[in-house]
Each structure stands twice: as structure tokens, then as C-alpha cells.
Write an enzyme that holds these catalytic residues in place. Structure first.
Site, PDB file in Angstrom:
ATOM      1  N   ARG A 141     -28.020  65.233 -33.605  1.00 55.86           N
ATOM      2  CA  ARG A 141     -28.160  64.913 -32.176  1.00 55.86           C
ATOM      3  C   ARG A 141     -28.146  63.411 -31.902  1.00 55.86           C
ATOM      4  O   ARG A 141     -28.509  62.588 -32.750  1.00 55.86           O
ATOM      5  CB  ARG A 141     -29.423  65.543 -31.587  1.00 55.86           C
ATOM      6  CG  ARG A 141     -30.696  64.802 -31.914  1.00 55.86           C
ATOM      7  CD  ARG A 141     -31.877  65.403 -31.177  1.00 55.86           C
ATOM      8  NE  ARG A 141     -33.126  64.857 -31.665  1.00 55.86           N
ATOM      9  CZ  ARG A 141     -34.319  65.298 -31.299  1.00 55.86           C
ATOM     10  NH1 ARG A 141     -34.424  66.306 -30.457  1.00 55.86           N
ATOM     11  NH2 ARG A 141     -35.405  64.743 -31.779  1.00 55.86           N
ATOM     12  N   ARG A 182     -32.227  58.885 -33.231  1.00 57.52           N
ATOM     13  CA  ARG A 182     -33.659  58.617 -33.220  1.00 57.52           C
ATOM     14  C   ARG A 182     -34.086  58.287 -34.638  1.00 57.52           C
ATOM     15  O   ARG A 182     -33.620  58.905 -35.588  1.00 57.52           O
ATOM     16  CB  ARG A 182     -34.384  59.879 -32.739  1.00 57.52           C
ATOM     17  CG  ARG A 182     -35.174  59.649 -31.486  1.00 57.52           C
ATOM     18  CD  ARG A 182     -35.725  60.911 -30.964  1.00 57.52           C
ATOM     19  NE  ARG A 182     -36.851  61.398 -31.745  1.00 57.52           N
ATOM     20  CZ  ARG A 182     -37.662  62.365 -31.336  1.00 57.52           C
ATOM     21  NH1 ARG A 182     -37.459  62.928 -30.163  1.00 57.52           N
ATOM     22  NH2 ARG A 182     -38.650  62.780 -32.077  1.00 57.52           N
TER      23      ARG A 182
END
Ligand code: AMP
Length: 210
Positions: free
Chosen positions: A122, A150
Site C-alpha cells: 500500500r 509508511r
């Protein structure tokens, strides 16, 4: 409307929480987002939280409970909180003092292989934190910010986050189901629109019964 979203990391809690908070005009409380912001601003809380977050561990309960208690309004969708039994018990106390019962607790159910696949791939907007599937090109469709990974979406940290989830957060399904009869299981594998529809159908029927 007071909603709790449970589910493993990457199950879509954040995406659904944003949509629910816009749809019902309630506060969105993402403890992960608040903590990342505290870390970025290098506040005292951020400094205390950083090493736990980097390793995929939970930030100590009391820090997170105080952080939520200081922000919580009368209507909300909680995303990523509670994540342990002591946090759930503290939330109960807090809401009892204000005489504000929860409307529903949803568990977004997604198999672990799918979680690992989603988290490894992601992308997130580094500015507004919106989440995008792998392969998304260009800038953030919402705010034009830059997309990136992230820091805790690395394979070894993902494994640790899932271990912590199984050990500390999964038992909350039982807590809300057996002790409070509030839990609703939602299959989290569908398209975001379908999941949102299921959530709002259940919330609207809960609302009309009250
Ligand atoms: P999230 O964005 O919800 O996946 O959260 C990212 C990280 O923030 C987690 O891996 C934890 O280190 C920390 N965190 C977020 N919410 C909580 C919570 N309720 N309790 C403890 N730590 C949390």
C-alpha cells in the site's frame, strides 16, 4: 452515533472511518494518525511513542487512553482504538461517566495473507494520510500530496504488528460480543463501497431502533 472499528492493520478501518465520519458528521479519531502527528512534531508524547511504533508494538495503554480522553467528543468513530483489554475497559469507564453508550462495534474481518499483501504494497499520502492501493501513480487524488510508504509497512514490522494484533487486540472481539452484545462481523474483503454500504445499513437500522 458512537462507533468502534476493530480489525487487523490493513483491514480498511481508516478508509471506512473517514467515510463514516463524513456521512454521519461525527468526529474521526485515528490513534495511529494522532500518534504519527505527535512523532512528526517531536512532542513529549511523540518522543515516548516513537520507538514502540517503529517496532510495531503498542504504545503503552495509559498514554493512548489519556490522549483519546482529551479529544473525545460525544459522537465519534474510533479507528485503531481500543487495541487492548485495558484500553477497552478505560473507554467503557469514560463513556459511562458521560452516559454515552456505544452504538456499534464492527470487526472488519480480513484473512492474514491478504493483510500482508495489502500492507506490503500500500501507498499512503504523506500529507493527508489517505491510503491508496499498490501501483497508484502520481500524486494523492485527495490533496495532491506526495505518495510514499509508511515506515512501519516493512515485512518484519508487519509480522510483529500482526502478532501484537492476535495477542492483544483480537480478544476484544470476545469482549464486545460476549460481554456487551455489541459486536458485528463485517467481511472486509469486498470493495470499499460494498463494505461502506453494509456498515451504514447496520448503523441506520440500529439508529431507527433507538
Ligand atoms: P495504525 O495507524 O492504527 O496502524 O497505528 C500505527 C501504530 O501506532 C501502531 O502500530 C502502534 O504502535 C500505535 N498505535 C495506534 N493506535 C494505538 C493504540 N490504540 N494503542 C497503542 N498503540 C497504538
Amino acid at each position: 452515533m458512537r462507533i468502534v472499528l476493530l480489525g487487523p492493520p490493513g483491514s480498511g478501518k481508516g478508509t471506512q472511518a473517514v467515510r463514516l465520519s463524513e456521512h454521519y458528521r461525527v468526529q474521526h479519531v485515528s490513534t495511529g494518525d494522532i500518534l504519527r502527528d505527535e512523532v512528526a512534531r517531536q512532542t513529549e508524547l511523540g518522543k515516548q511513542a516513537k520507538s514502540f511504533m517503529d517496532q510495531g508494538e503498542l504504545v503503552p495503554d495509559q498514554l493512548v487512553v489519556d490522549m483519546v480522553a482529551a479529544r473525545l467528543k460525544d459522537s465519534f468513530v474510533l479507528d485503531g482504538f481500543p487495541r487492548s483489554l485495558p484500553q477497552a475497559e478505560s473507554l467503557d469507564l469514560l463513556l459511562k461517566e458521560k452516559n454515552l453508550p456505544l452504538t456499534a462495534v464492527f470487526n472488519l474481518d480480513v484473512p492474514e495473507e491478504e493483510i500482508v499483501r495489502r500492507l506490503t504494497k500500500r501507498l499512503v499520502c504523506l500529507a493527508c494520510k489517505a491510503v491508496f492501493p499498490s501501483g497508484t501513480q502520481g500524486a494523492c487524488a485527495k490533496c495532491g500530496g506526495k505518495l510514499g510508504k509508511r515506515g512501519d509497512d516493512k515485512p518484519e514490522t508487519i509480522r510483529e504488528r500482526l502478532r501484537v494484533y492476535r495477542q492483544k487486540t483480537k480478544p476484544l472481539e470476545d469482549y464486545y460480543h460476549h460481554r456487551q452484545g455489541l459486536l458485528r462481523q463485517i467481511p472486509g474483503m469486498g470493495a470499499p463501497d460494498e463494505i461502506f454500504k453494509l456498515l451504514t445499513q447496520q448503523l441506520d437500522s440500529a439508529k431507527s431502533k433507538n
